[in-house]
Design a protein around this motif. Structure first.
Motif: not given
Length: 272
Positions: A166-185, A199-208
């Motif tokens: 369910d947490a992942l579904k929320i993150a997917r609703q905001y694909p362009d979000d730059i909040m750390p909770e969404t990116l790292y979450g 996960a690694t692709l998502a984390l790389q984006k979050a770190i960038d």
């Protein structure tokens, strides 16, 4: 008496009686006093407004904030519950929950959305996690654009409850979000669900996007930066990274494998 008026098939806005406009200058005076830190005088003004209009949602919300800051959480909670109860009475029978919207862009809707947010936060602080989640989800349903940043609290609550999908579904609703909770979450949820490549692709984006967050999570000691301001958070700043660790560090630090993966990925992105 408050009511909701349909603007388009699924968009509504609050309509207030004439006295609401007549009290605006007095209410604004209370807000100015509150912003200046004069809580006692601000509280007096908000009470005076409520004496003339008991269902003034914004006065109820702001008085609740005053009481909360004066360390009277129970009284503050009572006011937020009262404001939400009054606001909900205005919902007509044909309001379709899940489809109909109360958009933040319509100024008249903000007092109710603020009050609902205040109640959700205090329920969360009181340990009523399931009820807080229900209120957060209601806010996202009413205003999907989420101008209040409720998605961050929603994801945190879902992590607390172990509801990672369910947490992942929320993150997917905001694909362009730059909040750390969404990116790292998003990255952490994917990792814990065993979807390591995604996960690694998502984390790389979050770190960038927010490199200081990853570095903060890996620190042995954490201190609030001197640059932090009570007036707001710096996007991409060290204060944002600290505040993210303060609330989300528990989910990372409780998983040694996740921290090892984070450390490796941070190192790789730093040397890219």
């Amino acid at each position: 008496m408050l009511k909701l008026s349909r603007v388009t098939p699924h968009r509504w806005e609050f309509v207030y009686p004439p006295v609401y406009r007549e009290l605006m200058d007095e209410f604004d005076e209370g807000c100015e006093l509150y912003e200046e830190g004069d809580l006692e005088e601000a509280g007096k003004v908000f009470r005076a407004v409520l004496a003339q209009m008991p269902d003034h949602l914004d006065a109820l919300h702001h008085l609740a904030m005053v009481l909360s800051e004066r360390n009277l959480p129970d009284k503050a909670r009572d006011l937020w519950e009262q404001a939400v109860r009054i606001g909900r009475k205005a919902f007509p029978e044909d309001f379709k929950t899940g489809k109909d919207r109360l958009e933040w862009a319509m100024l008249e809707n903000r007092p109710f959305l603020r009050s609902l947010h205040g109640l959700a936060l205090v329920r969360d602080e009181d340990g009523e996690t399931e009820e807080a989640l229900r209120l957060y989800q209601e806010l996202l349903s009413l205003n999907p654009n989420d101008n209040q940043g409720v998605r961050a609290m929603t994801q945190e609550t879902l992590f607390k409850l172990g509801r990672l999908e369910d947490a992942l579904k929320i993150a997917r609703q905001y694909p362009d979000d730059i909040m750390p909770e969404t990116l790292y979450g998003r990255a952490l949820a994917l990792f814990k669900l065993g979807k390591r490549r995604q996960a690694t692709l998502a984390l790389q984006k979050a770190i960038d996007c927010l490199p200081l967050v990853g570095k903060e999570l890996l620190k042995a000691k954490h201190r609030l930066p001197r640059s932090a301001s009570p007036d707001g958070v710096t996007v991409g700043g060290a204060d944002e990274a600290y505040y993210y660790w303060e609330r989300w560090g528990q989910f990372w630090e409780g998983d040694a494998e996740a921290l090892k993966w984070l450390r490796k990925t941070v190192r790789c992105r730093s040397g890219k």
